[in-house]
Design an enzyme around this catalytic site. Structure first.
Site, PDB file in Angstrom:
ATOM      1  N   GLU A  80       7.360  23.350  -6.844  1.00 40.81           N
ATOM      2  CA  GLU A  80       7.413  23.685  -5.427  1.00 40.81           C
ATOM      3  C   GLU A  80       7.951  25.084  -5.121  1.00 40.81           C
ATOM      4  O   GLU A  80       7.576  25.682  -4.115  1.00 40.81           O
ATOM      5  CB  GLU A  80       8.271  22.639  -4.686  1.00 40.81           C
ATOM      6  CG  GLU A  80       7.737  21.219  -4.752  1.00 40.81           C
ATOM      7  CD  GLU A  80       6.425  21.050  -3.998  1.00 40.81           C
ATOM      8  OE1 GLU A  80       6.113  21.894  -3.141  1.00 40.81           O
ATOM      9  OE2 GLU A  80       5.707  20.070  -4.267  1.00 40.81           O
ATOM     10  N   SER A 365     -22.635 -23.504   5.868  1.00 43.26           N
ATOM     11  CA  SER A 365     -22.432 -24.838   6.445  1.00 43.26           C
ATOM     12  C   SER A 365     -21.054 -25.047   7.047  1.00 43.26           C
ATOM     13  O   SER A 365     -20.825 -26.048   7.739  1.00 43.26           O
ATOM     14  CB  SER A 365     -22.689 -25.903   5.374  1.00 43.26           C
ATOM     15  OG  SER A 365     -24.049 -25.918   5.003  1.00 43.26           O
TER      16      SER A 365
END
Length: 649
Positions: A80, A365
């Site tokens: 970073e 069904s």
């Protein structure tokens, strides 16, 4: 004269700059003596039905930097901000580079930020990109660099960084991914964690293992380039496979449920308030049920994979996993309408699409419930009504509908209870012809179906699209003796000040006669006792239960909707791309083969040692033995079934 104009011009410019600086200085947040005293957020907590915390959003656990692995510190610096110890808060090169691109594009696109700038951004400002925010960020960055040591800044940064999924800070991240404390992390574990915050949804090894490995190798390279490890060590670490260990075995079992909760709450309160508002969200989830639901889906789908000839799911690649069968499960308490468990798929990380609520598929069904119940309620049939299982031709609007039975065979005269238990399509077709499709739609909607329904005769065979969630809700209406109970997943949401923020009310409405519902339940018990769901008894589920299987045309969807006196549970199985399902020998996959094993595994484990209860029989109901074919009293030695019917006075 020219010199004077230039002088005053410069003076005005300087004054303007000073005014701007003073303006921003006056609006800057006050920095405390300890950066860790700045609360990142007030964590939102989510509770189960026993008021136990099951999820904390935006949570963190602050630890001193001396309790953080030096390797983890080095990994973040290498990735970073490699010049962290050299600059005074701002990287001049990065600022110039970002300024060039921002001016070129005509908008704020951001740029390389130092660790101090990231700390300022995360602690004090929203993520709306503007010149104003950039100026404030720079001023506060300089102030923090003057007031605190580099060690203080690193400590605050590492304790607030976002690792995704509500995990903030390196201590909780270490616990989440490796079941360790932050000071126990190795070099390779540190490198993996350092790679996550830039894009948690992409770089988390739980979500994208292959991409996370690429990211890990990149961090190792950066650490070697900056001299934190040797090149030889880099080669050694790059070849290693990391193992991850979740501390909480419950973690991951409620992802679909919690995701739906957060989306629902965010629609009313806003995502920011939900994620970072310090709320208490009380849900209807039963943690035990939810864990067992997720386990049942996972384990039984693994067996189903084998039946269909698929290699183990865990061995499949990221892309191959999308081609495996999926499942959904919804369990609702009959008495309260509370959703106790929800599973929207086999793998939330690979596919967060929630099939329990968003996946509308043909119920086959299982939809016959509404046809039979409507006809019972209207007095068109009784359980002993005899119809003939034979080829049926229904003509309407210059069209002809000729439904077939699943096996394309016909058995002749039979009672409607027997026809339902054997799921004879031609019997259901004759009933909807007498009921009419319009009335069938009316009953389905009154009982809880929200999806659009067309008044077609083919509704008798489930030729429509519904979700497992609404099917579970509709079956609750029957199981609760005719009381329509709107399902709920959120009981209450309270602010940090204990103010009630959730105003939604849930309606319970008595719609149908208890006797009619009990007769319907008895017919559905026949499905379990001697019909298409009789494998439930083979699988040793002994509790009183009722339900209906469902298999759509061409075996694309497999369902079972079953219930005890206390709990309705729906299970759906199918492919996301709506492919037909066949086993590795070419045999048909039905609700009985695919959905019932999951249902039984869940219900046995969830209900455990709780008391057995039977369905409450309302006054005025008697039982009677009949011949399943003729509806008359059974002859000695002939087959017989028991039906429930109203007492005749």
């Amino acid at each position: 004269m020219k010199k004077r104009i230039v002088f005053y011009g410069i003076l005005v410019f300087i004054c303007l700059i000073l005014v701007i600086i003073i303006k921003y200085l006056l609006t800057l947040p006050q920095i405390p003596d300890d950066l860790n005293k700045i609360a990142l957020t007030q964590p939102t907590k989510i509770y189960d039905d026993n008021n136990q915390v099951i999820k904390v959003l935006a949570n963190r656990q602050v630890v001193p930097i001396d309790f953080i692995s030096p390797d983890l510190v080095n990994a973040f610096i290498a990735l970073e901000d490699k010049n962290f110890y050299k600059h005074h808060g701002i990287s001049k090169f990065s600022i110039i580079n970002a300024l060039f691109y921002n001016l070129k594009s005509g908008r704020i696109r951001g740029g390389g930020s130092t660790i101090t700038q990231q700390l300022v951004k995360n602690l004090f400002f929203d993520f709306h990109k503007s010149w104003s925010r950039k100026i404030k960020e720079a001023l506060l960055t300089f102030q923090i660099e003057r007031q605190f040591t580099k060690k203080d800044i690193l400590e605050a940064y590492l304790n607030q960084i976002d690792f995704g999924s509500g995990v903030y800070g390196v201590e909780l991240a270490a616990q989440t991914y490796f079941s360790k404390h932050a000071d126990e992390l190795t070099v390779e574990e540190s490198a993996m964690l350092a790679g996550i915050p830039r894009w948690p949804a992409r770089y988390s090894p739980y979500k994208n293992k292959e991409i996370a490995k690429e990211r890990y190798i990149f961090v190792i390279k950066r650490m070697a380039d900056e001299g934190f490890i040797t090149q030889d060590k880099r080669q050694e670490l790059s070849a290693r496979e990391l193992e991850y260990h979740r501390m909480n075995v419950f973690s991951g079992s409620a992802d679909y449920f919690l995701d739906y909760i957060l989306k629902t709450a965010s629609e009313d309160l806003g995502r920011g308030a939900v994620n970072y508002g310090g709320l208490d969200i009380f849900t209807t989830m039963n943690s035990h049920y939810q864990f067992e639901a997720t386990r049942a889906v996972k384990e039984k789908l693994a067996e189903f994979d084998q039946l269909m000839g698929f290699p183990p799911y865990e061995q499949a690649s990221w892309e191959e996993k999308l081609n495996y069968p999926q499942a959904a499960l919804v369990a609702i308490d009959v008495h309260s309408g509370d959703v106790k468990a929800m599973v929207g798929g086999r793998d939330f990380i690979r596919s967060p699409f929630n099939r329990a609520v968003s996946n509308n598929r043909s119920p086959g069904s299982a939809f016959k419930l509404f046809i039979y119940f409507g006809a019972l309620d209207k007095g068109i049939i009784t359980p002993s009504t005899v119809l003939i299982d034979q080829p049926v031709k229904i003509e309407f609007d210059n069209q002809v509908w000729e439904p077939e039975n699943f096996e394309k065979e016909y058995l002749g005269p039979m009672t409607v209870k027997y026809g339902l238990s054997e799921s004879r399509n031609t019997i259901a077709a004759q009933i909807i012809q007498r009921l009419t499709p319009e009335v069938a739609v009316e009953y389905a909607q009154k009982m809880g179906i929200k999806s659009p329904l067309q008044p077609l005769y083919s509704l008798a065979l489930g030729a429509t699209s519904v979700s497992p969630y609404e099917m579970a809700s509709a079956y609750v209406t029957i199981a609760s003796e005719g009381i329509r109970k709107e399902p709920k997943m959120i009981k209450a949401i309270k602010s940090a000040e204990n103010k009630n923020l959730w105003s939604k009310s849930y309606k319970n409405e008595k719609l149908f006669d208890a006797q009619t519902c009990y007769i319907m339940i008895d017919m559905l018990r026949g499905v379990v006792e001697h019909g298409t769901a009789k494998s439930i008894k083979t699988l040793k589920f002994r509790r009183p239960c009722a339900g209906k299987t469902g298999t759509s045309g061409d075996n694309r969807d497999a369902w079972f909707i079953g219930f005890t006196p206390d709990l309705v549970t729906v299970v759906w199985v199918g492919f996301d791309d709506n492919r037909m399902m066949h086993d590795k020998w070419g045999g048909s996959i039905t609700g009985g083969r695919a959905a019932i094993p999951i249902w039984v595994e869940f219900m046995k484990s969830a209900l455990g040692n709780s008391l057995f209860t039977d369905f409450k029989r309302p006054p005025g109901i008697i039982f009677k033995e009949i011949d399943p074919r003729t509806g008359a009293g059974p002859m000695p030695g002939e087959p017989k079934i028991t039906i429930a019917e109203r007492m005749k006075y």
